[in-house]
Design an enzyme around this catalytic site. Structure first.
Site, mmCIF file in Angstrom:
data_model
loop_
_atom_site.group_PDB
_atom_site.id
_atom_site.type_symbol
_atom_site.label_atom_id
_atom_site.label_comp_id
_atom_site.label_asym_id
_atom_site.label_seq_id
_atom_site.Cartn_x
_atom_site.Cartn_y
_atom_site.Cartn_z
ATOM 1 N N GLU A 180 -23.322 7.941 9.278
ATOM 2 C CA GLU A 180 -24.296 9.027 9.389
ATOM 3 C C GLU A 180 -25.706 8.449 9.328
ATOM 4 N N SER A 231 -32.897 7.776 4.108
ATOM 5 C CA SER A 231 -33.216 8.810 3.117
ATOM 6 C C SER A 231 -33.098 8.259 1.695
ATOM 7 N N ALA A 255 -10.778 -0.807 -14.347
ATOM 8 C CA ALA A 255 -10.030 -0.200 -13.240
ATOM 9 C C ALA A 255 -10.382 1.285 -13.159
ATOM 10 N N LYS A 285 -8.147 14.388 -6.856
ATOM 11 C CA LYS A 285 -8.382 14.577 -5.417
ATOM 12 C C LYS A 285 -8.327 16.027 -4.961
ATOM 13 N N ASP A 313 -11.452 4.530 -4.065
ATOM 14 C CA ASP A 313 -10.505 5.425 -3.390
ATOM 15 C C ASP A 313 -11.308 6.583 -2.793
ATOM 16 N N ALA A 355 -35.835 14.117 11.456
ATOM 17 C CA ALA A 355 -35.266 12.842 11.004
ATOM 18 C C ALA A 355 -33.910 12.592 11.653
ATOM 19 N N HIS A 356 -33.089 13.630 11.736
ATOM 20 C CA HIS A 356 -31.739 13.429 12.273
ATOM 21 C C HIS A 356 -31.749 13.179 13.773
HETATM 22 C C1 LIG Z 1 6.829 4.903 -0.607
HETATM 23 C C2 LIG Z 1 7.876 5.923 -0.169
HETATM 24 C C3 LIG Z 1 7.577 6.326 1.293
HETATM 25 C C4 LIG Z 1 9.250 5.265 -0.215
HETATM 26 O O1 LIG Z 1 10.220 6.267 0.013
HETATM 27 P P1 LIG Z 1 11.757 5.964 0.174
HETATM 28 O O2 LIG Z 1 12.425 7.275 0.396
HETATM 29 O O3 LIG Z 1 12.252 5.090 -0.924
HETATM 30 O O4 LIG Z 1 11.742 5.132 1.497
HETATM 31 P P2 LIG Z 1 12.927 4.673 2.431
HETATM 32 O O5 LIG Z 1 13.122 3.211 2.238
HETATM 33 O O6 LIG Z 1 14.132 5.563 2.316
HETATM 34 O O7 LIG Z 1 12.262 4.924 3.861
HETATM 35 C C5 LIG Z 1 12.032 6.220 4.348
HETATM 36 C C6 LIG Z 1 10.952 6.135 5.383
HETATM 37 O O8 LIG Z 1 9.696 5.891 4.723
HETATM 38 C C7 LIG Z 1 8.877 5.037 5.568
HETATM 39 N N1 LIG Z 1 8.604 3.762 4.852
HETATM 40 C C8 LIG Z 1 9.206 3.295 3.735
HETATM 41 N N2 LIG Z 1 8.663 2.137 3.354
HETATM 42 C C9 LIG Z 1 7.689 1.865 4.230
HETATM 43 C C10 LIG Z 1 6.754 0.802 4.371
HETATM 44 N N3 LIG Z 1 6.717 -0.233 3.510
HETATM 45 N N4 LIG Z 1 5.854 0.867 5.389
HETATM 46 C C11 LIG Z 1 5.878 1.890 6.262
HETATM 47 N N5 LIG Z 1 6.763 2.915 6.181
HETATM 48 C C12 LIG Z 1 7.642 2.906 5.182
HETATM 49 C C13 LIG Z 1 9.681 4.792 6.825
HETATM 50 O O9 LIG Z 1 9.354 5.784 7.759
HETATM 51 C C14 LIG Z 1 11.107 4.980 6.345
HETATM 52 O O10 LIG Z 1 11.981 5.333 7.357
HETATM 53 P P3 LIG Z 1 12.666 4.151 8.250
HETATM 54 O O11 LIG Z 1 11.616 3.704 9.200
HETATM 55 O O12 LIG Z 1 13.089 3.053 7.312
HETATM 56 O O13 LIG Z 1 13.795 4.875 8.891
HETATM 57 C C15 LIG Z 1 7.903 7.174 -1.083
HETATM 58 O O14 LIG Z 1 8.253 6.818 -2.395
HETATM 59 C C16 LIG Z 1 6.609 7.952 -1.128
HETATM 60 O O15 LIG Z 1 6.180 8.586 -0.160
HETATM 61 N N6 LIG Z 1 5.939 8.014 -2.318
HETATM 62 C C17 LIG Z 1 4.712 8.781 -2.509
HETATM 63 C C18 LIG Z 1 3.533 7.852 -2.528
HETATM 64 C C19 LIG Z 1 2.247 8.594 -2.247
HETATM 65 O O16 LIG Z 1 2.192 9.526 -1.464
HETATM 66 N N7 LIG Z 1 1.151 8.145 -2.883
HETATM 67 C C20 LIG Z 1 -0.133 8.748 -2.634
HETATM 68 C C21 LIG Z 1 -1.050 8.264 -3.709
HETATM 69 S S1 LIG Z 1 -0.917 9.251 -5.138
HETATM 70 C C22 LIG Z 1 -2.468 9.960 -5.158
HETATM 71 O O17 LIG Z 1 -3.355 9.327 -4.645
HETATM 72 C C23 LIG Z 1 -2.739 11.354 -5.573
HETATM 73 C C24 LIG Z 1 -2.114 12.018 -6.798
HETATM 74 C C25 LIG Z 1 -0.644 11.645 -6.987
HETATM 75 O O18 LIG Z 1 -2.830 11.705 -7.994
HETATM 76 C C26 LIG Z 1 -2.299 13.500 -6.461
HETATM 77 C C27 LIG Z 1 -1.628 14.443 -7.427
HETATM 78 O O19 LIG Z 1 -2.217 14.711 -8.487
HETATM 79 O O20 LIG Z 1 -0.540 14.934 -7.074
HETATM 80 N N1 LIG Z 2 -0.470 6.184 -8.915
HETATM 81 C C1 LIG Z 2 -1.186 7.233 -8.629
HETATM 82 O O1 LIG Z 2 -0.847 8.362 -8.937
HETATM 83 C C2 LIG Z 2 -2.481 7.077 -7.927
HETATM 84 C C3 LIG Z 2 -2.883 5.850 -7.468
HETATM 85 N N2 LIG Z 2 -4.083 5.721 -6.830
HETATM 86 C C4 LIG Z 2 -4.403 4.372 -6.393
HETATM 87 O O2 LIG Z 2 -4.372 3.554 -7.558
HETATM 88 C C5 LIG Z 2 -5.046 2.353 -7.278
HETATM 89 C C6 LIG Z 2 -5.890 1.956 -8.467
HETATM 90 O O3 LIG Z 2 -5.112 1.964 -9.614
HETATM 91 P P1 LIG Z 2 -5.677 1.260 -10.905
HETATM 92 O O4 LIG Z 2 -4.818 1.646 -12.050
HETATM 93 O O5 LIG Z 2 -7.138 1.514 -10.997
HETATM 94 O O6 LIG Z 2 -5.595 -0.283 -10.555
HETATM 95 P P2 LIG Z 2 -4.330 -1.264 -10.563
HETATM 96 O O7 LIG Z 2 -3.067 -0.561 -10.274
HETATM 97 O O8 LIG Z 2 -4.683 -2.449 -9.730
HETATM 98 O O9 LIG Z 2 -4.309 -1.696 -12.113
HETATM 99 C C7 LIG Z 2 -5.292 -2.516 -12.659
HETATM 100 C C8 LIG Z 2 -4.673 -3.855 -13.004
HETATM 101 O O10 LIG Z 2 -5.714 -4.768 -13.343
HETATM 102 C C9 LIG Z 2 -5.424 -5.331 -14.624
HETATM 103 N N3 LIG Z 2 -6.715 -5.668 -15.244
HETATM 104 C C10 LIG Z 2 -7.169 -6.930 -15.456
HETATM 105 N N4 LIG Z 2 -8.382 -6.907 -16.010
HETATM 106 C C11 LIG Z 2 -8.726 -5.624 -16.177
HETATM 107 C C12 LIG Z 2 -9.862 -4.970 -16.704
HETATM 108 N N5 LIG Z 2 -10.929 -5.619 -17.183
HETATM 109 N N6 LIG Z 2 -9.886 -3.624 -16.707
HETATM 110 C C13 LIG Z 2 -8.835 -2.922 -16.227
HETATM 111 N N7 LIG Z 2 -7.731 -3.483 -15.722
HETATM 112 C C14 LIG Z 2 -7.668 -4.831 -15.680
HETATM 113 C C15 LIG Z 2 -4.626 -4.258 -15.334
HETATM 114 O O11 LIG Z 2 -3.916 -4.849 -16.403
HETATM 115 P P3 LIG Z 2 -2.768 -4.083 -17.234
HETATM 116 O O12 LIG Z 2 -1.490 -4.324 -16.466
HETATM 117 O O13 LIG Z 2 -2.767 -4.721 -18.565
HETATM 118 O O14 LIG Z 2 -3.100 -2.615 -17.271
HETATM 119 C C16 LIG Z 2 -3.741 -3.745 -14.208
HETATM 120 O O15 LIG Z 2 -2.631 -4.574 -14.006
HETATM 121 C C17 LIG Z 2 -5.888 2.614 -6.054
HETATM 122 O O16 LIG Z 2 -5.307 1.965 -4.953
HETATM 123 C C18 LIG Z 2 -5.783 4.100 -5.878
HETATM 124 O O17 LIG Z 2 -5.962 4.467 -4.549
HETATM 125 C C19 LIG Z 2 -4.921 6.767 -6.674
HETATM 126 C C20 LIG Z 2 -4.584 8.005 -7.144
HETATM 127 C C21 LIG Z 2 -3.321 8.262 -7.746
#
Ligand SMILES: CC(C)(COP(=O)([O-])OP(=O)([O-])OC[C@H]1O[C@@H](n2cnc3c(N)ncnc32)[C@H](O)[C@@H]1OP(=O)([O-])[O-])[C@@H](O)C(=O)NCCC(=O)NCCSC(=O)C[C@@](C)(O)CC(=O)[O-]
Ligand SMILES: NC(=O)C1=CN([C@@H]2O[C@H](COP(=O)(O)OP(=O)(O)OC[C@H]3O[C@@H](n4cnc5c(N)ncnc54)[C@H](OP(=O)(O)O)[C@@H]3O)[C@@H](O)[C@H]2O)C=CC1
Length: 546
Positions: free
Chosen positions: A182, A188, A277, A314, A390, A487-488
């Site tokens: 942007e 700005s 972290a 989020k 993130d 400005a934009h």
């Molecule tokens: C990780 C999975 C997909 C495993 O899931 P799974 O069921 O163990 O995977 P699978 O081995 O049975 O594979 C199923 C399919 O997943 C895909 N897949 C599987 N592995 C891979 C890979 N390495 N690279 C690319 N694609 C992959 C692929 O499509 C595969 O099909 P296939 O092609 O094998 O027929 C599952 O556990 C999952 O979706 N977990 C959720 C993770 C997630 O969504 N994290 C988001 C971050 S959390 C966050 O940021 C927000 C939060 C949580 O705080 C919000 C809240 O408050 O709710």
């Molecule tokens: N799981 C979820 O639900 C969600 C995951 N995410 C994702 O999580 C990720 C970030 O997770 P986050 O826990 O921050 O990072 P990491 O998962 O990378 O954890 C931090 C690691 O760094 C180590 N560490 C070394 N030195 C320090 C220090 N000085 N301070 C803190 N930690 C240190 C910690 O040690 P130790 O093992 O002793 O703790 C730990 O192993 C991002 O990719 C984000 O997008 C985002 C939203 C939800």
């Protein structure tokens, strides 16, 4: 398991563990059986199966499968004997999952894995453009991405990086890295930095530091859920959960447990320190362990989800705005009246009036939660992208209330930004990527703080709040002076890549003489070569555009 290790952050064992989802079984060394030595045509099977150098010629699928399945171990050594097109053949035949290419090809062929995946995806899609696309592929350290930042990688997206400032924050001068598309944002923020520096810079106060996770737990009845709530709230319950929680990390220290009931569902909001972290993986790991301990005490409970949205991660939520999440920062500055006039081209009075009418009353009229600001999200998100945060956490991180009042007898401006939820880290997540680390290094806060865990991440939060203040100050001034669109149109509209052909056709200027006239006027008015009349307000321009 082979021991093919490269000098890199990850070993193949790590990758193997992280990619355990790949469901096809790889033959082990023990399973390897050399090809049948009796060949019908009398040729040497060794030559057929183990050519030294992969040729450009694409061999038949059966031969490629034989090399893949029966070739030397580890499998990466077999695949090194095949050229890209042959590996594409194997993938198309279902022998290789596209997302597991890195694991199979090995740590010294990560870019090759990305290139082959691009070809696979491109050829499978109807547009087929990915293979020859402008998305960059080369010169990237994919070893930092693998198992940490992204799956199914086909390249990377460069974003322009600008530097605003420097800005003096708590007596230290920082360049402000901003990754953004942007135009005007960096300009700005820089103007805001100049005005803030002229008054001596920004002072910050960190009022809280704690990441949160709020699981949802079902019980058979509200009475049983109530008993569990009382136990979690008790000293004994808190102690048991705390010990379990803190056993999972050196840095996560449980600060509080907030409980709430909805019928028979119990919500517990865990709050913890997370060192340097951002902490979402860390707190989720600790929470899972604490819930195991709770389950032992209450076997009838059912953990519905580790995240029950009582966190709240989020998503917009009043609980974050009220209680804070991540780092809570108040930043304050005094901007001399002559700087408001000469640098910001407005007055203290106009700024204060607009702040009340726009950022406070306007947002209240809109029913906002935490949106009592002009564009905190703009500055915060640009710094998030530059420093490997993130980006989805900009939802709550950019909650902000901007306050302005006259001071020193009305001469100068007293300003603050109040940001209760800045969720940032300097270790983990995208902060492991080299360019993002470069930005953190520039700020002097790369990685873990050597003596005070958490201090680097807190400093980043202070810098972000201060930079947000610079952005607020400059945009509010531009709005007060009616300079926004000018400005934009100068900084934020491409003259090169906005083709005339993208103009609407129906109804369009060509088919409507009145619209055509308006369009020409608007074009003349918006051209950066023809500066807008200072008297032309953004409102009148907006009317013109319609
Ligand atoms: C990780 C999975 C997909 C495993 O899931 P799974 O069921 O163990 O995977 P699978 O081995 O049975 O594979 C199923 C399919 O997943 C895909 N897949 C599987 N592995 C891979 C890979 N390495 N690279 C690319 N694609 C992959 C692929 O499509 C595969 O099909 P296939 O092609 O094998 O027929 C599952 O556990 C999952 O979706 N977990 C959720 C993770 C997630 O969504 N994290 C988001 C971050 S959390 C966050 O940021 C927000 C939060 C949580 O705080 C919000 C809240 O408050 O709710
Ligand atoms: N799981 C979820 O639900 C969600 C995951 N995410 C994702 O999580 C990720 C970030 O997770 P986050 O826990 O921050 O990072 P990491 O998962 O990378 O954890 C931090 C690691 O760094 C180590 N560490 C070394 N030195 C320090 C220090 N000085 N301070 C803190 N930690 C240190 C910690 O040690 P130790 O093992 O002793 O703790 C730990 O192993 C991002 O990719 C984000 O997008 C985002 C939203 C939800």
């Amino acid at each position: 398991m082979h021991t093919f290790v490269r000098p890199s952050t990850f070993t193949l064992e790590d990758v193997d563990r992280k990619l355990k989802a790949a469901k096809f079984a790889l033959p082990t060394t023990q399973q390897f059986s050399p090809p049948d030595s009796s060949s019908e045509d009398g040729s040497s099977p060794e030559t057929d199966y183990f050519p030294e150098i992969p040729s450009d010629e694409v061999r038949p699928l059966e031969q490629c499968i034989a090399i893949f399945e029966k070739g030397p171990r580890p499998v990466s050594a077999s695949l090194a004997l095949l050229n890209d097109e042959e590996i594409i053949q194997l993938a198309n035949a279902g022998k290789i999952a596209a997302y597991a290419l890195e694991k199979l090809l090995g740590m010294d062929a990560l870019e090759r894995a990305v290139r082959i995946r691009r070809a696979l995806i491109s050829r499978a899609s109807s547009t087929k453009t990915l293979e020859s696309s402008t998305i960059p592929l080369e010169n990237y350290d994919y070893s930092r991405v693998l198992g940490a930042c992204c799956e199914n990688v086909v390249g990377y997206i460069p974003i322009p990086l600008g530097i605003a400032g420097p800005l003096t924050v708590d007596g230290v001068s920082y360049p402000i890295p901003m990754a953004t598309a942007e135009g005007t944002l960096v300009a700005s923020a820089s103007r805001g930095c100049k005005a803030l520096n002229a008054g001596g810079g920004v002072s910050t106060v960190l009022t809280a530091d704690g990441m949160t996770r709020g699981p949802a737990i079902d019980f058979p009845s509200a009475v049983q859920a109530g008993k569990a709530k009382a136990w979690v709230d008790s000293e004994e319950g808190h102690g048991v959960l705390q010990r379990a929680f803190e056993s999972t990390s050196r840095f996560a220290k449980l600060k509080s447990l907030k409980t709430a009931l909805a019928g028979r569902t119990l919500y517990i909001r865990f709050t913890t320190t997370t060192g340097d972290a951002m902490g979402m993986n860390m707190i989720s790991k600790g929470t899972e362990k604490a819930l195991d301990a709770l389950q032992k005490r209450f076997p009838e409970m059912v953990v519905l989800a580790l995240s029950g949205n009582y966190c709240t991660d989020k998503k917009p939520a009043a609980i974050n705005w009220i209680e804070g999440r991540g780092k809570s920062v108040v930043a304050e500055a005094v901007i001399p009246g002559h700087v408001v006039k000469n640098v910001l081209k407005t007055t203290v009075e106009d700024l204060c009036n607009l702040n009340i009418k726009k950022n406070l009353i306007g947002s209240a009229m809109a029913g906002s939660i935490g949106g009592f600001n002009a564009h905190a999200a703009n500055i915060l998100t640009a710094i998030f992208l530059a420093t490997g945060q993130d980006p989805a956490q900009n939802v709550e991180s950019s909650m902000c209330m901007t306050l302005m009042e006259p001071t020193n007898g009305g001469e100068d401006l007293l300003m603050s930004v109040n940001m209760p939820c800045i969720e940032v880290g300097t270790v983990g997540g995208g902060t492991v990527l080299a360019p993002q680390q470069g930005c953190l290094e520039m700020l002097g806060i790369k990685g873990a703080h050597p003596t005070q865990p958490g201090k680097n991440a807190q400093t980043l939060a202070r810098i972000i709040a201060s930079a947000v203040m610079a952005g607020e100050l400059s945009l509010m001034s531009a709005l007060a002076a009616g300079h926004l669109i000018r400005a934009h149109m100068t900084h934020n509209r491409s003259q090169v890549n906005t083709p005339a052909a993208s103009a609407p056709v129906t109804p369009g200027p060509q088919s409507n003489p009145v619209l055509a006239q308006l369009s020409r006027s608007a074009k003349a008015a918006f051209s950066p070569l023809t500066p807008l009349s200072p008297s032309m307000s953004s409102t009148s321009l907006n009317r013109l555009r319609k």
